[in-house]
Every structure is written in C-alpha cells, then in structure tokens.
Design an enzyme around this catalytic site. Sequence first.
Site, PDB file in Angstrom:
ATOM      1  CG  ASN A 154      -5.225  38.692  16.488  1.00 27.43           C
ATOM      2  OD1 ASN A 154      -4.034  38.615  16.804  1.00 27.43           O
ATOM      3  ND2 ASN A 154      -6.026  37.641  16.414  1.00 27.43           N
ATOM      4  CE  LYS A 171      -5.872  36.259  12.953  1.00 21.40           C
ATOM      5  NZ  LYS A 171      -6.766  35.490  12.108  1.00 21.40           N
ATOM      6  CG  HIS A 178      -8.317  33.995  17.627  1.00 22.79           C
ATOM      7  ND1 HIS A 178      -8.202  33.108  16.577  1.00 22.79           N
ATOM      8  CD2 HIS A 178      -8.576  35.209  17.080  1.00 22.79           C
ATOM      9  CE1 HIS A 178      -8.375  33.774  15.443  1.00 22.79           C
ATOM     10  NE2 HIS A 178      -8.614  35.052  15.722  1.00 22.79           N
ATOM     11  CD  GLU A 227      -6.192  32.305  13.690  1.00 17.88           C
ATOM     12  OE1 GLU A 227      -5.313  32.955  14.291  1.00 17.88           O
ATOM     13  OE2 GLU A 227      -6.832  32.774  12.719  1.00 17.88           O
ATOM     14  CD  GLU A 234     -12.210  37.009  15.520  1.00 19.10           C
ATOM     15  OE1 GLU A 234     -11.773  38.038  14.995  1.00 19.10           O
ATOM     16  OE2 GLU A 234     -11.482  36.078  15.880  1.00 19.10           O
ATOM     17  N   GLY A 294      -9.896  35.170   7.598  1.00 20.82           N
ATOM     18  CA  GLY A 294      -8.806  35.012   6.643  1.00 20.82           C
ATOM     19  C   GLY A 294      -9.245  34.473   5.290  1.00 20.82           C
ATOM     20  CB  SER A 314     -13.007  38.703   5.630  1.00 20.54           C
ATOM     21  OG  SER A 314     -12.295  37.480   5.510  1.00 20.54           O
TER      22      SER A 314
END
Length: 253
Positions: free
Chosen positions: A9, A11, A98, A100, A170, A176, A216
């Site tokens: 991904n 992003k 996701h 985000e 996730e 991240g 990560s």
Amino acid sequence: MKKNIVAGNWKMHKSLDEGLKLVSEIATLVKEAPVNEVEIIIVPPFIHLTALNKLLQDNDPIQLGAQNCNEHDSGAYTGEVSAAMLKSSGVVYVIIGHSERRAYFNESDELLAAKINQVLNNGLIPIFCCGEPLSVRESNSQEDFVFTQLTNSLFHLSKESFGKVVIAYEPIWAIGTGVTASAAQAQEMHKAIRNHLASHFGQEAAGNCSILYGGSCKPSNAKELFALNDVDGGLIGGASLNGTDFVDIIRSF
Ligand code: 13P
C-alpha cells in the site's frame, strides 16, 4: 482456497515516474528468481493505475489494487472513483476501511459495508482492514473492538460473497510507528478474527479466508510473522516503497 498474499500500500507516495521505476524493479527482481505460491499486489494511488496496468501486462503474477472506492455506482460525486472504473483500469483488489480512511475521512462501519458491496458487485476483491487504536489495546478490549468492525461491515454478506473477501488486521499503534505486533499478539488476534468469522460463516469459509497482518512489517520481521498459523501474508506500507525490501518480504514465506 486461502492464498498467501503480500500487498504493498503506497498510500500517498510516489510520482508517476517513481512509481513506474519501482514496479519495473519489483517485476525484474521477481522474474530473476520466481516466487511461488504468493499473490503479489501493488496498491498505488488511483492516478498511476492505468500506466502501471500497461507496464504490468506481461509481468504476471503482480496484480493491481486500489486504496479506496466510492460506495455509489456512478453519479455527481466530484473527486470520487467508482468500483466499475477501477475494474476497467485493470484493478483486481480494493482496500476498504483502512484506519487512515476511518480516521481522516470519517468512514463508518455502515459506509464500509456499502463499499464492500460495490467492490464485490463489480467482480473485485476487497481487502477489508480492521484494527484497534492504542487506547483499546491498553484496556485489553481489542478483540471486541475488531469483532464489531467485522460484524458491522461484513456479516450482511452471503457465505459465497464472503468467500471472496481478504481481511487485513492492522493494529493502529503499529502502523508507521516501527513498533510491530509481537508474533504472539499477531497470532492471538488473527486466530480470534478467524474464530469470529467462523461463528457466522462457518469453519470452512473462515479457514479459507486469507488474513493479512499490517503494521511496521519489514524484511527483518516478515519471516516470523508469515510463519504463524493464522497469518497468511502482509499489507505493507513503508517497506513497500523500496523494491528490494518489498521483494525480501515477498520471499519471507
Ligand atoms: P506500515 O507498514 O508503514 O506500518 O503501514 C502499514 C499499513 O498501513 C498498510 O496499509
């Protein structure tokens, strides 16, 4: 049947030139020493999909994914992209939910259920993301939190439709941050997710569902994570932006 999957991904990263270069590098590395039994998916920003699709035509087994789609068929939704458009651009997989998008674009479980329907109705495969924030993990309520996400966005599906869905667990605190879930934490959650899916769709359907880990994941920890019973691959962010790292992760099975 359950597949091993590694999806990158990107992003909101990479210009078109950078994206073309990265995919060429990945395709070359994969061709040099073919990878068996792993579905490789590149998930770039929408605007690069068509160019990457042209580049990839001769380079199977790399598949294209999209990072999102709109919940409607078509219409006056300025700035949005439909599942049918994605299909016509060579996309096979679509990431839905996701963290985000849930956090920055207020995507609710109900909206995500509608997006899942769009993806499936257009013959695409959803990669449905779930995962808890740090506060939920600290209060040890991660299972209930994730079960609610799964129930609200997926349990309206028929068993047949569910059979096409890929899940990505996730944990938000691992995305991240450089902090990965430990092998024990990942296995515990993946098993709990599979059991929750089995409670509604049955053991066989849940057993056939690919459940990816994201957060990560990198060359140094992918082998340990992918060896776990209920981890069927990874949804990779940062490490998918580097060709060698991404291919090292693919080769971790
Ligand atoms: P990182 O691998 O950068 O932690 O991102 C994970 C992710 O969000 C993939 O969708």
